[in-house]
Design an enzyme around this catalytic site. Structure first.
Site, PDB file in Angstrom:
ATOM      1  N   ASP A 260     -80.462  -0.938   7.167  1.00  0.00           N
ATOM      2  CA  ASP A 260     -79.484  -0.332   6.441  1.00  0.00           C
ATOM      3  C   ASP A 260     -79.803  -0.775   4.953  1.00  0.00           C
ATOM      4  OD1 ASP A 260     -78.604  -3.023   6.362  1.00  0.00           O
ATOM      5  OD2 ASP A 260     -76.504  -2.458   7.146  1.00  0.00           O
TER       6      ASP A 260
ATOM      7  N   ALA B 105     -71.445  -3.737   9.548  1.00  0.00           N
ATOM      8  CA  ALA B 105     -70.987  -4.554  10.359  1.00  0.00           C
ATOM      9  C   ALA B 105     -69.424  -4.622  10.515  1.00  0.00           C
ATOM     10  CB  ALA B 105     -70.997  -6.163   9.618  1.00  0.00           C
ATOM     11  N   SER B 106     -68.829  -3.898   9.571  1.00  0.00           N
ATOM     12  CA  SER B 106     -67.192  -3.212   9.817  1.00  0.00           C
ATOM     13  C   SER B 106     -66.910  -1.991   9.989  1.00  0.00           C
ATOM     14  CB  SER B 106     -66.771  -3.985   8.296  1.00  0.00           C
ATOM     15  OG  SER B 106     -67.223  -3.160   7.233  1.00  0.00           O
ATOM     16  N   SER B 107     -67.922  -1.055   9.847  1.00  0.00           N
ATOM     17  CA  SER B 107     -67.728   0.343  10.221  1.00  0.00           C
ATOM     18  C   SER B 107     -68.823   1.046  10.044  1.00  0.00           C
ATOM     19  CB  SER B 107     -66.758   0.831   9.070  1.00  0.00           C
ATOM     20  OG  SER B 107     -67.426   1.267   7.817  1.00  0.00           O
ATOM     21  N   GLY B 108     -68.707   2.287  10.950  1.00  0.00           N
ATOM     22  CA  GLY B 108     -69.814   3.186  11.099  1.00  0.00           C
ATOM     23  C   GLY B 108     -69.481   4.567  10.790  1.00  0.00           C
TER      24      GLY B 108
END
Length: 483
Positions: free
Chosen positions: A235, A11-14
């Site tokens: 995930d 949700a905040s990074s990939g």
């Protein structure tokens, strides 16, 4: 040497993580990392899905520049969110985030159609306002009528890359629409949200080969030859594959996937949708290779991320916040981390302070005190849910395996061991990417099964151990803990 790339988007990074087996160990290196987040666009909080796809190609170009000319690739993301497609295969709009307010109070409203008991009997899935069932119930009916297909986030990305459409089961199970017995979407629930079952593609298991990259991408980017494997695309499902438990015959362990969300539970071969499981709001999400993730969602480190963002404009790093939290007495102020007020407040700092004030507790002021409040509340929640697991499953849990980003937070891990009275094993931090790659390795016949994969993980990464501090435990009021 075969090359494997995990596309792991949270949700905040990939990130794109490269993995190879060298000297009987799994070696990882990060090829590319990028930010992710939702923005308020066209009346809703939305993900920029095109940007995420673009970042994947940037990462693959970097892989090619490192000499990787051929690789396997798997994609995992968060669950529940979806994209509506037209008949020509184009998306109608960017996907709405599960943190959007459109599903507020929809669980109660939906009960006029089906009771909670009936839904849980059908699906075995916990009740969260963010579930796809309530998102589709809230969906714009005009847009829904124009849709030919519904794809979940990782399935959509796989479709964009290869042109092939599937519905991967671990992600689909988070929707609260899969029927436990039929192992497909429940027709009655779909009818209640005006969705035709044909709008979903065939359900596939982790390890299914999706296909190669569509030829037109090679005209736009300098890419390796890529074969996409449909891994455990949720995930958490990938993270559970990445748990370094090397004695599968001893059922005395639980996992805690600690990141934006905290997912605490056990791995089962059968679902548990008993009355006690229903009352305690536990879920039965599909796992890889015929397993079920019997677990509880807890708000997680999203709260820490948010206070870091709001407190003095991000002045403090996460390690600094943890150090300052450790300098403050724990359990001084405790909040209900699963209260929906913390789902997406305007200001997390003020919301936590307000909750403490309402409950007549000391109001945390400094960054250390606020972080401490979250850690105390999370560890206490973990303790309580472990006890619920033991009661529901009639199983003694002796070990907790903490994986994901939260496995690096020593102070929280030790507090979890102290309050739960369980041995805690922490690592690997990139368990989701590791689990993603393990499924690819099994699909490519470099590993025999999950047990072999977990042995490889155990041999490849540092696993920290935390022993409960009995003296500390005895100093905590039992009455306070249970309240």
């Amino acid at each position: 040497m075969k090359h494997y790339i995990a596309v792991d988007i949270g949700a905040s990074s990939g990130r794109l993580i490269h993995g190879v087996i060298e000297n009987d160990k799994l070696k990882l290196d990060e090829i590319h990392r990028f930010k992710n987040g939702f923005n308020f666009v066209n009346h809703h909080e939305r993900w920029n899905i095109d940007s995420l796809v673009r970042e994947i190609f940037i990462g693959l170009e970097k892989a090619k520049s490192k000499g990787i000319t051929e690789c396997s690739l798997g994609i995992d993301t968060w669950g529940v969110d979806y994209i509506l497609l037209r008949k020509d295969g184009t998306k109608i709009s960017d996907p709405i985030s599960y943190r959007d307010c459109r599903t507020k109070s929809k669980i109660e409203e939906f009960q006029t159609i089906f009771s909670k008991e009936v839904i849980y009997e059908k699906t075995g899935i916990q009740f969260l306002e963010l579930n796809t069932l309530y998102q589709l119930y809230s969906e714009d009916k005009e847009l829904l009528s124009k849709a030919d297909k519904i794809l979940f986030i990782p399935d959509y990305i796989g479709y964009v890359l290869t042109g092939k459409q599937v519905t991967e089961v671990t992600n689909a199970s988070t929707t609260q629409m899969l029927n436990l017995r039929e192992e497909y979407f429940d027709k009655e629930l779909l009818s209640a949200v005006n969705v035709n079952p044909k709008m979903f593609n065939p359900v596939v298991d982790p390890g299914t080969v999706l296909g190669t990259l569509s030829a037109h991408w090679y005209d736009q980017f300098d890419l390796p030859l890529v074969q996409v494997t449909t891994v455990a695309t949720h995930d958490t499902a990938s993270a559970i594959v990445g748990v370094p438990c090397i004695n599968p015959n001893v059922n005395d362990w639980a996992y805690l996937s600690s990141g934006t969300w905290s997912l605490i539970g056990i791995e089962n071969n059968i679902p548990i949708n008993s009355a006690e499981a229903f009352v305690n709001n536990f879920t039965n999400e599909w796992g890889a290779y015929g397993t079920y993730r019997f677990l509880k969602n807890i708000m997680g480190l999203w709260m820490v991320q948010e206070i870091q963002r709001f407190f003095e404009n991000g002045k403090y790093s996460f390690p600094e916040m943890a150090d300052l939290a450790n300098q403050t007495p724990f359990l001084k102020s405790v909040i209900d981390v699963n209260d929906m007020r913390f789902n997406n407040p305007e200001n997390m700092v003020k919301e936590i302070q307000k909750a403490c004030q309402e409950n007549h507790q000391p109001i945390p002021e400094s960054i250390g005190e606020i972080t401490n409040c979250i850690y105390s509340s999370l560890a206490l929640s973990y303790k309580n849910e472990i006890e619920n697991l033991e009661s529901i499953c009639e199983r003694k849990i002796n070990k907790i395996y903490i994986v994901g980003g939260g496995s690096n937070v020593d102070v929280l891990n030790q507090l979890t061991a102290n309050l739960s009275g369980k041995e805690v094993y922490a690592g690997p931090g990139e368990a989701t990417a590791v689990g993603n790659i393990i499924v690819q390795l099994i699909s490519n016949q470099e590993l025999e099964n999950v047990e072999a994969g977990r042995q490889l993980i155990y041999n490849s990464f540092e696993i920290k151990e935390y022993t409960p501090d009995v003296k500390y435990m005895n100093s905590i009021s039992k009455e306070f803990i249970h309240n």
